[in-house]
Motif scaffolding. Structure first.
Motif, PDB file in Angstrom:
ATOM      1  N   PHE A 163      13.852  -5.082  21.000  1.00 38.68           N
ATOM      2  CA  PHE A 163      14.843  -4.227  21.604  1.00 38.68           C
ATOM      3  C   PHE A 163      14.762  -4.066  22.936  1.00 38.68           C
ATOM      4  CE2 PHE A 163      13.835  -2.907  17.217  1.00 38.68           C
ATOM      5  CZ  PHE A 163      14.778  -3.436  16.360  1.00 38.68           C
ATOM      6  N   LYS A 164      15.192  -4.978  23.893  1.00 40.86           N
ATOM      7  CA  LYS A 164      15.082  -4.820  25.220  1.00 40.86           C
ATOM      8  C   LYS A 164      15.424  -3.808  25.953  1.00 40.86           C
ATOM      9  CE  LYS A 164      14.324 -10.060  25.665  1.00 40.86           C
ATOM     10  NZ  LYS A 164      14.486 -11.193  26.259  1.00 40.86           N
ATOM     11  N   GLN A 165      16.436  -2.945  25.464  1.00 38.24           N
ATOM     12  CA  GLN A 165      16.992  -1.674  26.058  1.00 38.24           C
ATOM     13  C   GLN A 165      15.855  -0.559  26.022  1.00 38.24           C
ATOM     14  OE1 GLN A 165      17.904  -2.971  23.225  1.00 38.24           O
ATOM     15  NE2 GLN A 165      18.706  -1.605  22.063  1.00 38.24           N
ATOM     16  N   LEU A 166      15.013  -0.731  24.930  1.00 36.87           N
ATOM     17  CA  LEU A 166      13.882   0.415  24.602  1.00 36.87           C
ATOM     18  C   LEU A 166      12.790   0.213  25.291  1.00 36.87           C
ATOM     19  CD1 LEU A 166      14.777   0.732  20.565  1.00 36.87           C
ATOM     20  CD2 LEU A 166      15.668   1.981  22.498  1.00 36.87           C
TER      21      LEU A 166
ATOM     22  N   VAL B  22       8.662  -0.141  25.901  1.00 36.06           N
ATOM     23  CA  VAL B  22       7.476  -0.978  24.810  1.00 36.06           C
ATOM     24  C   VAL B  22       7.090   0.127  23.685  1.00 36.06           C
ATOM     25  CG1 VAL B  22       4.985  -1.810  25.111  1.00 36.06           C
ATOM     26  CG2 VAL B  22       6.787  -2.158  26.715  1.00 36.06           C
ATOM     27  N   LEU B  23       6.907   1.166  23.980  1.00 37.19           N
ATOM     28  CA  LEU B  23       6.328   2.446  22.984  1.00 37.19           C
ATOM     29  C   LEU B  23       7.445   2.502  21.903  1.00 37.19           C
ATOM     30  CD1 LEU B  23       4.321   4.309  22.094  1.00 37.19           C
ATOM     31  CD2 LEU B  23       5.779   6.166  23.343  1.00 37.19           C
ATOM     32  N   ASP B  24       8.655   2.598  22.099  1.00 36.64           N
ATOM     33  CA  ASP B  24       9.583   2.784  21.159  1.00 36.64           C
ATOM     34  C   ASP B  24      10.016   1.445  20.281  1.00 36.64           C
ATOM     35  OD1 ASP B  24      10.177   5.290  21.922  1.00 36.64           O
ATOM     36  OD2 ASP B  24      12.040   4.995  23.218  1.00 36.64           O
ATOM     37  N   ASN B  25       9.586   0.110  20.996  1.00 36.01           N
ATOM     38  CA  ASN B  25       9.836  -0.818  20.076  1.00 36.01           C
ATOM     39  C   ASN B  25       8.702  -0.967  18.999  1.00 36.01           C
ATOM     40  OD1 ASN B  25      11.371  -3.671  20.763  1.00 36.01           O
ATOM     41  ND2 ASN B  25      11.385  -2.363  22.480  1.00 36.01           N
TER      42      ASN B  25
END
Length: 253
Positions: free
Chosen positions: A90-93, A95-98
């Protein structure tokens, strides 16, 4: 009882037998390699194991449960996670949110709880943040937690995809050519990380590769696939010394 048991798995596309009578058993804690040249059917096997395709014949059991033909989301909840040859983050998120996206398999709250930020929301978010950071530390990505996934170097994006898959707390982790596109140093570091994940988390891992030299240094057992059929399988040393494997895959190396 084997963690993964695959019997007589077959699928055809337009009359072409892409996978034919595929059999596989993986014990808990094994680091197993599925190898073969491009077009051998390796990724098709992964797609069958994860519900992207439904087999024409055969069955798949995970930890004794028949998961044949189940939907991808159901199979993920049953305990199989995977990465892809072409990175899918999820490149729009961040690193943590991935990684937190993977944690939602086991940490959840109702829509109303999320909308109104009820106490359970904050408790769950705190737990997920802490767990996500623990996983990122395993991959050396904790200092990049606030970056967008798209801003990571290629090798670190590979690691992040594995971290997110690991966050779903799988019984079996499928890695589809995780070293693709990496330089030798990145590849060595990734292989060390995969070994560490297996040992630290007691994880069972099935690794797709076409590079026999790479998997021979990390996997205890191998299955060699060619034109959708098993050429040979067994302990790594035995497979690498099989005359048919040497003839078909090692050539003049």
């Amino acid at each position: 009882m084997a963690l993964l048991e695959v019997n007589n798995l077959s699928i055809s596309f337009g009359g072409l037998r892409a996978v034919d009578n595929f059999n596989l058993q993986i014990e808990k804690g094994e680091l197993y390699g599925l190898i073969g040249p491009n077009g051998a059917g390796k990724t098709t096997v992964f797609n069958l194991l994860t519900g992207v395709y439904k087999p024409d014949e055969g069955f798949i059991r995970l930890d004794g449960k028949d998961i044949t033909g189940h939907k991808t989301i159901e199979i993920n909840k049953d305990g199989i996670a995977r990465t892809f040859q072409n990175i899918r983050l999820f490149k729009q998120l961040t690193v943590l949110d991935n990684v937190k996206a993977g944690l939602h398999n086991h940490h959840s709250y109702s829509t109303l709880t999320g909308i109104f930020r009820l106490p359970r929301y904050w408790k769950t978010e705190k737990e997920m943040n802490e767990r996500a950071m623990e996983i990122l530390k395993v991959f050396g990505l904790e200092d990049s937690a606030g970056l967008l996934a798209s801003n990571l170097p290629y090798g670190q994006q590979r690691k992040l995809e594995i971290a997110r898959a690991l966050a779903t707390e799988p019984k079996l982790l499928l890695l589809d050519e995780p070293a693709a596109g990496m330089n030798p140093n990145e590849t060595k570091e990734l292989m060390d990380t995969i070994r560490f994940v297996r040992d630290q988390f007691e994880m069972t891992i099935l690794l797709i590769e076409h590079d026999m030299k790479l998997v021979s240094g990390i996997c205890e057992k191998l299955t060699v696939l060619n034109f959708g059929q098993i050429l040979t399988q067994g302990d790594t040393g035995t497979v690498l010394n099989d005359p048919e494997v040497i003839k078909a895959y090692l050539g003049d190396e």
